[in-house]
Design a protein around this motif. Structure first.
Motif, mmCIF file in Angstrom:
data_model
loop_
_atom_site.group_PDB
_atom_site.id
_atom_site.type_symbol
_atom_site.label_atom_id
_atom_site.label_comp_id
_atom_site.label_asym_id
_atom_site.label_seq_id
_atom_site.Cartn_x
_atom_site.Cartn_y
_atom_site.Cartn_z
ATOM 1 N N ARG A 1 12.749 31.738 25.290
ATOM 2 C CA ARG A 1 13.607 30.557 25.433
ATOM 3 C C ARG A 1 13.557 29.689 24.166
ATOM 4 N N LEU A 2 12.363 29.531 23.600
ATOM 5 C CA LEU A 2 12.217 28.729 22.379
ATOM 6 C C LEU A 2 12.945 29.384 21.212
ATOM 7 N N GLY A 3 12.973 30.712 21.198
ATOM 8 C CA GLY A 3 13.716 31.415 20.155
ATOM 9 C C GLY A 3 15.197 31.113 20.211
ATOM 10 N N ILE A 4 15.753 31.117 21.418
ATOM 11 C CA ILE A 4 17.168 30.768 21.588
ATOM 12 C C ILE A 4 17.399 29.304 21.226
ATOM 13 N N GLN A 5 16.494 28.428 21.664
ATOM 14 C CA GLN A 5 16.629 27.009 21.344
ATOM 15 C C GLN A 5 16.621 26.792 19.827
ATOM 16 N N SER B 1 15.883 30.227 35.328
ATOM 17 C CA SER B 1 15.529 30.264 33.916
ATOM 18 C C SER B 1 16.260 31.381 33.183
ATOM 19 N N SER B 2 16.294 32.557 33.795
ATOM 20 C CA SER B 2 16.973 33.706 33.188
ATOM 21 C C SER B 2 18.467 33.440 33.028
ATOM 22 N N ALA B 3 19.072 32.878 34.060
ATOM 23 C CA ALA B 3 20.513 32.583 34.010
ATOM 24 C C ALA B 3 20.822 31.494 32.986
ATOM 25 N N LEU B 4 19.973 30.488 32.918
ATOM 26 C CA LEU B 4 20.160 29.420 31.932
ATOM 27 C C LEU B 4 20.045 29.966 30.511
ATOM 28 N N ASN B 5 19.109 30.888 30.318
ATOM 29 C CA ASN B 5 18.960 31.527 29.006
ATOM 30 C C ASN B 5 20.233 32.290 28.642
ATOM 31 N N SER B 6 20.781 33.009 29.621
ATOM 32 C CA SER B 6 22.029 33.746 29.390
ATOM 33 C C SER B 6 23.183 32.810 29.081
ATOM 34 N N LEU B 7 23.281 31.735 29.833
ATOM 35 C CA LEU B 7 24.349 30.763 29.589
ATOM 36 C C LEU B 7 24.264 30.209 28.172
ATOM 37 N N ALA B 8 23.051 29.888 27.733
ATOM 38 C CA ALA B 8 22.864 29.364 26.382
ATOM 39 C C ALA B 8 23.242 30.402 25.335
ATOM 40 N N TYR C 1 21.637 23.838 28.358
ATOM 41 C CA TYR C 1 21.155 24.913 29.224
ATOM 42 C C TYR C 1 19.782 25.412 28.793
ATOM 43 N N ILE C 2 19.606 25.634 27.491
ATOM 44 C CA ILE C 2 18.340 26.218 27.048
ATOM 45 C C ILE C 2 17.190 25.221 27.191
ATOM 46 N N GLN C 3 17.489 23.934 27.081
ATOM 47 C CA GLN C 3 16.432 22.940 27.280
ATOM 48 C C GLN C 3 15.934 22.979 28.722
ATOM 49 N N GLN C 4 16.852 23.171 29.665
ATOM 50 C CA GLN C 4 16.443 23.296 31.066
ATOM 51 C C GLN C 4 15.560 24.527 31.273
ATOM 52 N N ALA C 5 15.926 25.630 30.614
ATOM 53 C CA ALA C 5 15.139 26.858 30.735
ATOM 54 C C ALA C 5 13.746 26.676 30.140
ATOM 55 N N VAL C 6 13.674 26.016 28.996
ATOM 56 C CA VAL C 6 12.377 25.740 28.361
ATOM 57 C C VAL C 6 11.511 24.893 29.284
ATOM 58 N N ASP C 7 12.122 23.875 29.887
ATOM 59 C CA ASP C 7 11.374 22.996 30.793
ATOM 60 C C ASP C 7 10.805 23.771 31.979
ATOM 61 N N ILE C 8 11.591 24.708 32.509
ATOM 62 C CA ILE C 8 11.107 25.535 33.623
ATOM 63 C C ILE C 8 9.910 26.369 33.180
ATOM 64 N N GLU C 9 10.045 27.023 32.015
ATOM 65 C CA GLU C 9 8.991 27.932 31.564
ATOM 66 C C GLU C 9 7.714 27.201 31.159
#
Length: 204
Positions: free
Chosen positions: A104-108, A60-67, A82-90
């Protein structure tokens, strides 16, 4: 950064948690230095390590960084994946009062604004704001309100944007968050221009 580079040279190949820590440090440091190309490489390595470890926190952390990196380099379509995957994890985690989910939602939200999908962005940031407000993370509340202001600016909802900017400004000042205060003042100026209150905009 140099310490992490040196550590990476001596960490055994099978010490995946240590390697992940080094990748994360290098990724963050390089982002702050503006070297997004190298930061992207380390974020990908960190994500791959998280997969090997079956560790969703690392993923999740890495996906957030990638986004975040792809957002900063104007690749919003890739960032959204990427950020959608992170949101799904969280969404599957409930042990931190939604702290990581709100981030994650903030980045999305920011990605969706860049993609000119403001209604979806507004839904994201309202959820993030509700999570941080419920947990009384007031420093984060100011950030979420500032992110919401960006959405409202893109929708040209000047009055609503002005209201949320003033709320964000008050919270930022209460928490001594000077950076967020500066960002919000800029947004407030844009609202005043949108409302044709040019004297107010000039005096902000």
């Amino acid at each position: 950064m140099h310490c992490a580079e040196k550590a990476l040279l001596i960490v055994p190949e099978d010490s995946l948690l240590w390697r992940s820590s080094c990748y994360e440090i290098l990724n963050v440091a390089l982002q702050r230095m503006g070297d997004y190309s190298k930061a992207l490489q380390y974020a990908k390595l960190d994500y791959e390590t998280g997969i090997k470890l079956a560790n969703e926190d690392i993923q999740s952390s890495a996906l957030n960084s990638l986004a975040a990196i792809l957002l900063a380099t104007n690749h919003p379509e890739e960032a959204l994946g990427y950020i959608q995957q992170a949101v799904d994890i969280e969404r599957g985690n409930s042990d931190d009062q939604g702290k990581k989910l709100a981030i994650r939602l903030g980045i999305q939200c920011e990605v969706l604004v860049m993609l000119k999908r403001p209604n979806e962005a507004l839904a994201c940031i309202n959820e993030a704001l509700a999570l941080d407000s419920a947990a009384q993370r007031f420093d984060k509340v100011a950030i979420r309100k500032s992110q919401k202001a960006d959405v409202l600016l893109s929708m040209q909802q000047w009055e609503e944007c002005r209201k949320i900017c003033l709320e964000s400004l008050e919270t930022s000042r209460q928490n001594g968050n000077t950076v967020e205060e500066i960002i919000t003042l800029k947004q407030l100026g844009a609202c005043e221009i949108g409302l044709k209150h040019y004297d107010n905009a000039e005096n902000i």
